[in-house]
Design an enzyme around this catalytic site. Structure first.
Site, short mmCIF file in Angstrom:
data_model
loop_
_atom_site.label_atom_id
_atom_site.label_comp_id
_atom_site.label_asym_id
_atom_site.label_seq_id
_atom_site.Cartn_x
_atom_site.Cartn_y
_atom_site.Cartn_z
N GLU A 1 8.34 -15.04 -10.26
CA GLU A 1 7.55 -13.89 -9.82
C GLU A 1 7.05 -13.02 -10.95
OE1 GLU A 1 9.43 -11.08 -7.13
OE2 GLU A 1 11.35 -11.34 -8.08
N ASN B 1 -1.87 2.07 5.58
CA ASN B 1 -0.94 1.03 5.14
C ASN B 1 -0.54 0.25 6.38
OD1 ASN B 1 1.18 -0.50 4.09
ND2 ASN B 1 2.64 1.17 4.26
N GLY B 2 -0.83 -1.05 6.38
CA GLY B 2 -0.48 -1.86 7.55
C GLY B 2 -1.59 -2.84 7.86
N CYS C 1 0.84 -1.19 0.00
CA CYS C 1 0.00 0.00 0.00
C CYS C 1 0.89 1.26 0.00
CB CYS C 1 -0.94 0.09 1.20
SG CYS C 1 -2.07 -1.29 1.33
O1 M6R Z 1 12.96 -4.84 0.58
P1 M6R Z 1 13.50 -6.20 0.93
O2 M6R Z 1 14.82 -6.48 0.32
O3 M6R Z 1 13.49 -6.46 2.40
O4 M6R Z 1 12.45 -7.20 0.28
C1 M6R Z 1 12.54 -8.58 0.47
C2 M6R Z 1 11.68 -9.32 -0.52
O5 M6R Z 1 10.33 -8.98 -0.34
C3 M6R Z 1 12.07 -9.03 -1.96
O6 M6R Z 1 13.41 -9.32 -2.19
C4 M6R Z 1 11.21 -9.86 -2.93
O7 M6R Z 1 11.52 -11.20 -2.80
C5 M6R Z 1 11.41 -9.37 -4.36
N1 M6R Z 1 10.15 -9.27 -5.02
C6 M6R Z 1 12.24 -10.27 -5.18
O8 M6R Z 1 12.39 -9.85 -6.49
#
Ligand code: M6R
Length: 616
Positions: free
Chosen positions: A496, A101-102, A2
């Site tokens: 993904e 958001n949350g 969000c």
């Molecule tokens: O912002 P972050 O690096 O903590 O996010 C972690 C994951 O949500 C993020 O790497 C996610 O797996 C990506 N969509 C991968 O492409």
């Protein structure tokens, strides 16, 4: 998860809100909405299922005038994506409108309580409970409480995470905003104030921002100094920071998608990441965090790296680097599991938290847990002043600029680059690496961006290869040693954005089960560069080939042995083994990108995902 935007000042709010939502759309795109107060004091809410462009179409024949407004782009948690569940939500009297958001964890209890008091609900969301609660608190006092006080008292009853912004029809000259565990930034202009989940909606209007802290509530009035109080009503002096963000990072430039732009940005990003840290001439690596906390880092009994998703894959590479070069034991943990595993952490542990956004709820919670148990926390984040960056004791930013594509690309190589520099800098201090090897690695690190540039020249060929495999329903990615996490990351990128099922394995694990999946329908991507395990990977390739698998191999330039065996080859420039992930991940990003494009998918905003996972 969000995105929130807000504006109050002298300009028309709607165009600022829409532009801001587009910048924040990476955080969620199930529905979008806005609330505006016009010159006559009318509070209007417009919202629709779908993207920000759908909201624009929906609003095209509406009165969107007004200099006060809030807007939201949603990643659904409670309640399906629909216009009813879209934000903003009105209170029963329709005098208040709120975006959130949350997750409000105790929303079911609060809702029952409010229903008993006669409130009725239109949506299935936890957010509507919050706006009704604020209204209830406000009206249960005589005279009715000012909005700020009502928000403050209501939030004391709330368990969970929130960044909120509230408009009140009766006080059109203000916005009240608050945060706990979800990010919120206030931009300070000349007689105008902005709100954003991050600074991207704000940067073109002002570079002066205040990052709200947990438990803080802000009162935004355009002609007054920003007022910030905490939940106990103690006034807090807001710390005004100057933004360090490039507007260019927020635009696609000549690229059709952010993901492709970000893949191509990698040479420049890695140069920026190394700038001022790696000296190729003097053969040295200086990370200020290592300089400032050398004793604490070198005294570590072990390192624990916590992260999620792509950042977790970078963590696996970090483990290999730190263990090999520094001879310090490293555990890598999924932050989401770690926080609930009653982990053994002691004060001589060093925890490294890796997060592109710096807002991932699970990683932030793992950091808080590590801190409680006395560990020293080192953050590796991209977003400057993000929650994780601020919660850690020290750290190194990856400095790759804003990453907008939901599929992480340049942040991954930036994280691996920082981990490499960290491992080498520590090993150099600890003298667990020879001067000669350290010098060689410094030189080779400096060459990595140019090597990635060479790989990017194969973009068209990789595009052609992608066409052949567009209709595959499964993929296997194999790698060994440093390249095993690269295989995991390649598989994650593909699934993904193209929604093709893909799994990464250490190549030698094939014969313990996954080899049963191999037939002529199964594409297998093997990272088979020349290194210590080359012969072993060669055997793994033979095993796949013997079962009819179709192999795409990433090979070291000039390798004729593997190219004769496999179906397709992508050549990689030669580099030192421990640096291979920095270059081998790039063609896998391109392969995933092109397959997703061939399948007609939205690569920048894949279904069900959001860039910044600020809920559990
Ligand atoms: O912002 P972050 O690096 O903590 O996010 C972690 C994951 O949500 C993020 O790497 C996610 O797996 C990506 N969509 C991968 O492409």
């Amino acid at each position: 998860m969000c995105g929130i935007v807000g504006y109050i000042g002298k300009r028309e709010a709607y165009p600022i809100l829409i532009k801001g939502l587009k910048r924040l759309e990476y955080r969620g795109y199930d529905s979008a909405g806005c609330a505006l107060i016009n010159g006559e004091g009318t509070l209007s809410v417009y919202k629709t299922k779908g993207k920000v462009s759908d909201l624009e179409a929906f609003c095209s024949d509406k009165d969107c005038s007004g200099c006060v407004g809030i807007a939201h782009t949603r990643w659904a948690t409670h309640g399906e994506p629909s216009s009813v569940n879209a934000h903003p939500h009105y209170s029963s009297s329709r005098k208040l409108a709120l975006i959130h958001n949350g997750i409000i964890e105790n929303y079911a209890d609060l809702r029952k309580k409010l229903e008993r008091k006669g409130f009725s609900f239109q949506s299935d969301t936890d957010t509507e409970v919050l706006v009704q609660l604020i209204e209830y608190v406000r009206l249960s006092h005589t005279p009715a409480l000012p909005l700020l006080s009502a928000v403050q008292l209501a939030l004391r009853q709330v368990v969970g995470a929130y960044a909120i912004a509230v408009l009140d029809k009766d006080t059109p000259g203000e916005i009240v905003a608050a945060r706990k565990s979800s990010p919120l930034v206030v931009g300070i202009g000349d007689g105008e104030l902005f709100l954003g989940s991050d600074a991207s909606p704000i940067i073109e209007y002002t570079d002066k921002v205040v990052y709200l802290n947990d438990g803080e509530i802000a009162l935004l009035r355009p002609d007054e100094k920003l007022k910030v109080v905490n939940l106990s009503n103690v006034e807090v002096t807001p710390e005004v920071c100057t933004l360090d963000m490039e507007l260019g990072d927020l635009e696609k430039g000549n690229f059709p998608h952010f993901m492709l732009k970000e893949i191509f940005d990698q040479p420049a990003c890695l140069r920026a990441c190394m700038a001022g840290r790696l000296s190729v001439d003097r053969k040295n690596i200086i990370l200020s965090a290592v300089v400032d906390h050398k004793e604490r880092l070198l005294a570590a009994r072990r390192f624990i790296i916590v992260a999620c998703g792509t950042s977790w894959h970078a963590a696996l590479i970090g483990k290999h680097l730190i263990e090999s070069f520094c001879r310090i034991s490293v555990d890598v943990e999924y932050a989401s599991e770690f926080r609930y595993s009653d982990p053994v952490i002691s004060s001589d542990d060093v925890m490294i938290a890796i997060s592109q956004s710096g807002e991932t709820a699970d990683t932030l919670a793992a950091v808080e847990l590590g801190k409680q148990k006395g560990a020293f926390i080192y953050g590796i984040c991209n977003v400057v002043s993000s929650s994780i960056a601020r919660a850690t004791h020290t750290g190194s930013y990856i400095h790759v600029g804003s990453e907008i594509g939901v599929a992480s690309t340049k942040a991954f190589t930036g994280q691996v680059m920082v981990l490499t520099m960290l491992a080498l800098a520590l090993a150099h201090e600890k003298k667990t690496i020879s001067e000669e090897e350290f010098g060689k690695l410094c030189t080779e690190l400096g060459r990595i961006p140019a090597k990635i540039e060479e790989i990017l020249q194969h973009n068209d060929q990789i595009g052609l290869l992608a066409r052949i495999f567009t209709y595959a329903r499964n993929f296997i990615y194999l790698g060994r040693g440093y390249n095993y996490p690269v295989a995991l990351e390649g598989a994650l990128k593909l699934k993904e954005i193209s929604y093709i099922h893909a799994e990464g394995y250490p190549a030698a694990e094939m014969k313990h089960g996954p080899i049963a999946l191999i037939d002529s329908e199964m594409p297998v991507v093997v990272i088979a560069t020349k290194n210590e395990l080359y012969e072993k990977v060669l055997s793994n390739i033979q095993e796949v080939k013997a079962r009819g698998g179709r192999i795409i191999a990433l090979v070291t330039e000039g390798d004729t042995t593997i190219s004769k065996l496999v179906d397709y080859c992508i050549p990689l420039p030669e580099t030192m083994e421990c640096l291979t992930p920095l270059i081998a991940s790039v063609p896998l990003q391109l392969l995933a990108y092109h397959i997703a494009i061939c399948k007609g998918k939205n690569v920048d905003q894949p279904r069900n995902l959001a860039k910044s996972v600020t809920v559990e």
